[in-house]
Design a protein around this motif. Structure first.
Motif, PDB file in Angstrom:
ATOM      1  N   PHE A  64       0.834  -1.191   0.000  1.00 21.76           N
ATOM      2  CA  PHE A  64       0.000   0.000   0.000  1.00 21.76           C
ATOM      3  C   PHE A  64       0.877   1.252   0.000  1.00 21.76           C
ATOM      4  O   PHE A  64       1.076   1.880   1.047  1.00 21.76           O
ATOM      5  CB  PHE A  64      -0.917   0.000   1.226  1.00 21.76           C
ATOM      6  CG  PHE A  64      -1.843  -1.178   1.303  1.00 21.76           C
ATOM      7  CD1 PHE A  64      -3.117  -1.115   0.772  1.00 21.76           C
ATOM      8  CD2 PHE A  64      -1.423  -2.359   1.902  1.00 21.76           C
ATOM      9  CE1 PHE A  64      -3.966  -2.202   0.843  1.00 21.76           C
ATOM     10  CE2 PHE A  64      -2.272  -3.458   1.987  1.00 21.76           C
ATOM     11  CZ  PHE A  64      -3.550  -3.379   1.444  1.00 21.76           C
ATOM     12  N   GLY A  89      -7.211  -0.734  -7.830  1.00 22.13           N
ATOM     13  CA  GLY A  89      -7.877   0.390  -7.195  1.00 22.13           C
ATOM     14  C   GLY A  89      -8.791  -0.106  -6.091  1.00 22.13           C
ATOM     15  O   GLY A  89      -8.351  -0.632  -5.086  1.00 22.13           O
ATOM     16  N   ALA A  90     -10.118   0.007  -6.330  1.00 21.13           N
ATOM     17  CA  ALA A  90     -11.085  -0.409  -5.304  1.00 21.13           C
ATOM     18  C   ALA A  90     -11.572  -1.836  -5.505  1.00 21.13           C
ATOM     19  O   ALA A  90     -12.337  -2.344  -4.695  1.00 21.13           O
ATOM     20  CB  ALA A  90     -12.279   0.547  -5.310  1.00 21.13           C
ATOM     21  N   ALA A 108      -1.796  -1.972  -4.240  1.00 20.03           N
ATOM     22  CA  ALA A 108      -3.118  -1.393  -3.984  1.00 20.03           C
ATOM     23  C   ALA A 108      -2.959   0.111  -3.791  1.00 20.03           C
ATOM     24  O   ALA A 108      -2.188   0.558  -2.934  1.00 20.03           O
ATOM     25  CB  ALA A 108      -3.739  -2.029  -2.747  1.00 20.03           C
ATOM     26  N   THR A 110      -5.135   2.326  -2.720  1.00 19.66           N
ATOM     27  CA  THR A 110      -6.164   2.923  -1.883  1.00 19.66           C
ATOM     28  C   THR A 110      -5.632   3.991  -0.921  1.00 19.66           C
ATOM     29  O   THR A 110      -6.400   4.843  -0.465  1.00 19.66           O
ATOM     30  CB  THR A 110      -6.880   1.829  -1.071  1.00 19.66           C
ATOM     31  OG1 THR A 110      -5.909   0.947  -0.487  1.00 19.66           O
ATOM     32  CG2 THR A 110      -7.788   1.010  -1.963  1.00 19.66           C
ATOM     33  N   ARG A 111      -4.341   3.952  -0.588  1.00 22.43           N
ATOM     34  CA  ARG A 111      -3.784   4.994   0.285  1.00 22.43           C
ATOM     35  C   ARG A 111      -3.235   6.184  -0.500  1.00 22.43           C
ATOM     36  O   ARG A 111      -2.866   7.198   0.104  1.00 22.43           O
ATOM     37  CB  ARG A 111      -2.692   4.404   1.177  1.00 22.43           C
ATOM     38  CG  ARG A 111      -3.225   3.355   2.151  1.00 22.43           C
ATOM     39  CD  ARG A 111      -2.157   2.870   3.121  1.00 22.43           C
ATOM     40  NE  ARG A 111      -2.656   1.753   3.921  1.00 22.43           N
ATOM     41  CZ  ARG A 111      -1.939   1.095   4.817  1.00 22.43           C
ATOM     42  NH1 ARG A 111      -0.674   1.450   5.034  1.00 22.43           N
ATOM     43  NH2 ARG A 111      -2.464   0.090   5.497  1.00 22.43           N
ATOM     44  N   ASN A 113      -4.795   8.528  -2.131  1.00 24.21           N
ATOM     45  CA  ASN A 113      -6.170   8.991  -2.316  1.00 24.21           C
ATOM     46  C   ASN A 113      -6.324  10.492  -2.089  1.00 24.21           C
ATOM     47  O   ASN A 113      -7.387  10.965  -1.683  1.00 24.21           O
ATOM     48  CB  ASN A 113      -7.104   8.227  -1.380  1.00 24.21           C
ATOM     49  CG  ASN A 113      -6.736   8.389   0.086  1.00 24.21           C
ATOM     50  OD1 ASN A 113      -5.757   9.062   0.426  1.00 24.21           O
ATOM     51  ND2 ASN A 113      -7.510   7.774   0.959  1.00 24.21           N
ATOM     52  N   GLY A 130      -5.968   6.700  -6.244  1.00 29.99           N
ATOM     53  CA  GLY A 130      -6.901   6.099  -5.305  1.00 29.99           C
ATOM     54  C   GLY A 130      -8.062   6.998  -4.911  1.00 29.99           C
ATOM     55  O   GLY A 130      -8.882   6.615  -4.073  1.00 29.99           O
ATOM     56  N   VAL A 132     -11.602   8.358  -4.879  1.00 25.02           N
ATOM     57  CA  VAL A 132     -12.886   7.788  -5.292  1.00 25.02           C
ATOM     58  C   VAL A 132     -13.581   8.744  -6.253  1.00 25.02           C
ATOM     59  O   VAL A 132     -13.590   9.967  -6.041  1.00 25.02           O
ATOM     60  CB  VAL A 132     -13.765   7.500  -4.061  1.00 25.02           C
ATOM     61  CG1 VAL A 132     -15.177   7.104  -4.468  1.00 25.02           C
ATOM     62  CG2 VAL A 132     -13.125   6.408  -3.205  1.00 25.02           C
ATOM     63  N   SER A 156     -17.690   4.120  -5.019  1.00 29.84           N
ATOM     64  CA  SER A 156     -16.585   3.320  -4.487  1.00 29.84           C
ATOM     65  C   SER A 156     -15.418   3.166  -5.462  1.00 29.84           C
ATOM     66  O   SER A 156     -14.281   2.991  -5.026  1.00 29.84           O
ATOM     67  CB  SER A 156     -17.082   1.927  -4.079  1.00 29.84           C
ATOM     68  OG  SER A 156     -17.763   1.312  -5.149  1.00 29.84           O
ATOM     69  N   THR A 158     -12.356   3.952  -8.094  1.00 26.95           N
ATOM     70  CA  THR A 158     -11.332   4.997  -8.055  1.00 26.95           C
ATOM     71  C   THR A 158     -11.060   5.540  -9.449  1.00 26.95           C
ATOM     72  O   THR A 158     -11.276   4.862 -10.460  1.00 26.95           O
ATOM     73  CB  THR A 158     -10.024   4.453  -7.469  1.00 26.95           C
ATOM     74  OG1 THR A 158      -9.523   3.401  -8.327  1.00 26.95           O
ATOM     75  CG2 THR A 158     -10.228   3.914  -6.067  1.00 26.95           C
TER      76      THR A 158
END
Length: 497
Positions: A64, A89-90, A108, A110-111, A113, A130, A132, A156, A158
């Protein structure tokens, strides 16, 4: 090289035992990211073997990162060890594009973002991958702006995933897909080099490398920063719900609207069985006794919107619409769209598994294609629901099946392939917005010749010569990087859309 469990096996080269290699790799990743940004135990990475498709592919390590530099360092490390790298991504994708069919290292995003810059004057935003999708609109709506691409999963999904798949959405009809709203990208190449393509204003000087990378499904580079266009909110919006007693009447209405040169902002269709299932869950106001509805939206200057809505109303009635309702306010409009965008969830209440397809046909072929889809459903013994972007011929037939039943899973794959083949036969395409991924790569020869594949391979190999980025995707068997993948004929987990 192949990972198994928490051990990395390599043929021929490493001097260290496999377990020692794994320990060294984890320690090196911890030096880059810290221990709280790495998953490698089997029970921890299990979640990442799924996305919104019916495919599976478990990574061996999930990391991450939070910065482009960290992504670059990770990629350099993986390249040194010849480890496959997959960006994610998500996990809302519907073609298996963010899965790891041969194991490896999954990055991933997601961080990553953060919205890095908002330029209201020039209607631009710079975001990390990341972010959304809907969060960007929420960040700029106070200035009368929004981000136009609106996949059904926009709460949800990205923006990085949208770029990888060139995602669309209901308003694609008027505003185009993701590529029409991206002007520049920051990339990490398979050797870890950081480069930038495009520019803030979006002019393509010489080669349009930004356009090349959007929709490449993570097989050419990892996207770490995205510059996007922001759109001005329209002066007026009218949302119409046209109600029909036959699917053919609804389909012919769509063809007639576009034949007259009218381009609504959106034109969505739900068949009768589907809308009743959605209504039971959402209570959006869909009529329970109709065969189909069209959800049509027009936007722009007030006078033009009023005139266009009146013309669409007239066309709907020419094609025997029983009723055409106009949303009275934003609350009613939002409720109708809530019904459309939560339709997959509604179907999940009545089936243990749903397989969401994605094909494109000429709009004039809508009536016959919908009839053929129902025939295929009867042939293979499935209820097939239809929810789709009727205005641009982007179909989303949904096969309802039991993923715990191996025979049903096999027949669901056969039915889906038959539907996509028919889309191509009538002059359409394999995908409108979900991508090829692991789902449709074996169907690629329906559209492309050996010469086509040879050209695509040359482009691919110029950027990803060792096939470390997202292997096993897009290219069919024997036309990819030498990998072989036979789609498993075993029960899969329930797809979540």
């Amino acid at each position: 090289m192949r990972w198994h469990g928490d051990t990395l096996y390599s043929e021929g080269s490493p001097a260290e035992p496999p377990m020692l290699m794994t320990q060294i790799l984890i320690r090196q990743l911890e030096n880059i990211l810290g221990p709280d940004a790495i998953l490698h135990l089997p029970e921890d990475v299990l979640l990442y073997e799924y996305d919104g498709s019916v495919e599976k592919g478990r990574p061996d390590v999930v990391v991450f990162p939070q910065t482009t530099h960290e992504v670059s360092q990770i990629v350099k490390l993986a390249a040194q060890r010849n480890i496959p790298i997959i960006g994610r991504g998500a996990g809302t994708g519907l073609s298996g594009g963010a899965l790891a069919p041969s194991g490896g290292l999954l990055i991933a995003f997601t961080r990553m973002n953060r919205i890095l810059d908002l330029d209201f004057e020039n209607q631009r935003a710079v975001v990390q991958p990341g972010v959304v999708n809907l969060d960007l609109t929420r960040a700029v709506e106070h200035a009368g702006l929004y981000f136009a691409p609106d996949p059904s999963s926009q709460k949800s999904c990205t923006i990085g995933g949208n770029v990888a798949e060139n995602a669309g959405g209901p308003h694609t009809l008027a505003y185009g897909v993701t590529t029409n709203h991206v002007t520049a990208l920051e990339l990490v190449l398979p050797d870890g080099e950081i480069v930038r393509v495009g520019n803030k204003h979006g002019e393509a000087f010489l080669y349009d490398l930004t356009g090349l990378l959007i929709g490449s499904e993570g097989t050419l580079a990892l996207i770490t920063e995205i510059t996007v266009k922001l759109s001005r909110k329209p002066e007026a919006i009218k949302t119409l719900l046209a109600i029909f007693d036959t699917i053919d009447d609804a389909s012919e209405t769509v063809a007639d609207i576009t034949a007259r040169g009218i381009t609504p902002a959106a034109c969505e269709m739900l068949d009768g069985w589907t809308l009743r299932t959605v209504e039971d869950y959402i209570h959006a106001g869909f009529p329970l006794d109709s065969a189909a509805v069209l959800l049509i939206e027009v936007e722009g200057i007030t006078e033009a919107v009023t005139a266009q809505a009146a013309t669409i109303d007239e066309i709907c009635h020419i094609h025997h619409a029983r009723e055409v309702r106009v949303a009275r306010d934003d609350k009613e409009r939002d409720l109708l769209w809530k019904g459309r965008k939560n339709s997959f969830g509604a179907l999940g209440r009545v089936a243990s598994g749903i397989y969401v397809l994605d094909g494109v046909i000429p709009r004039s072929k809508l009536p016959q294609t919908l009839r053929r889809i129902q025939e295929i459903g009867q042939q293979f013994g499935f209820r097939i629901s239809n929810i789709f972007h009727a205005g641009d011929g982007n179909l989303h037939p949904i096969v309802l099946y039991d993923p715990r039943d191996a025979e049903q899973y096999k027949r669901a794959l056969q039915a889906s392939a038959e539907i996509i083949r028919y889309c191509v036969e009538v002059g359409g395409s394999l995908s409108g917005e979900h991508g090829i991924g692991m789902e449709k790569n074996e169907l690629m020869p329906l559209l492309f010749s050996d010469a086509d594949f040879a050209l695509m391979r040359r482009v691919h190999d110029a950027l990803n010569p060792n096939c470390l980025l997202n292997p096993g995707k897009v290219f069919p068997l024997n036309k990819g990087c030498g990998e072989t993948r036979v789609r498993p004929q075993i029960p899969q987990a329930v797809a979540h859309s």
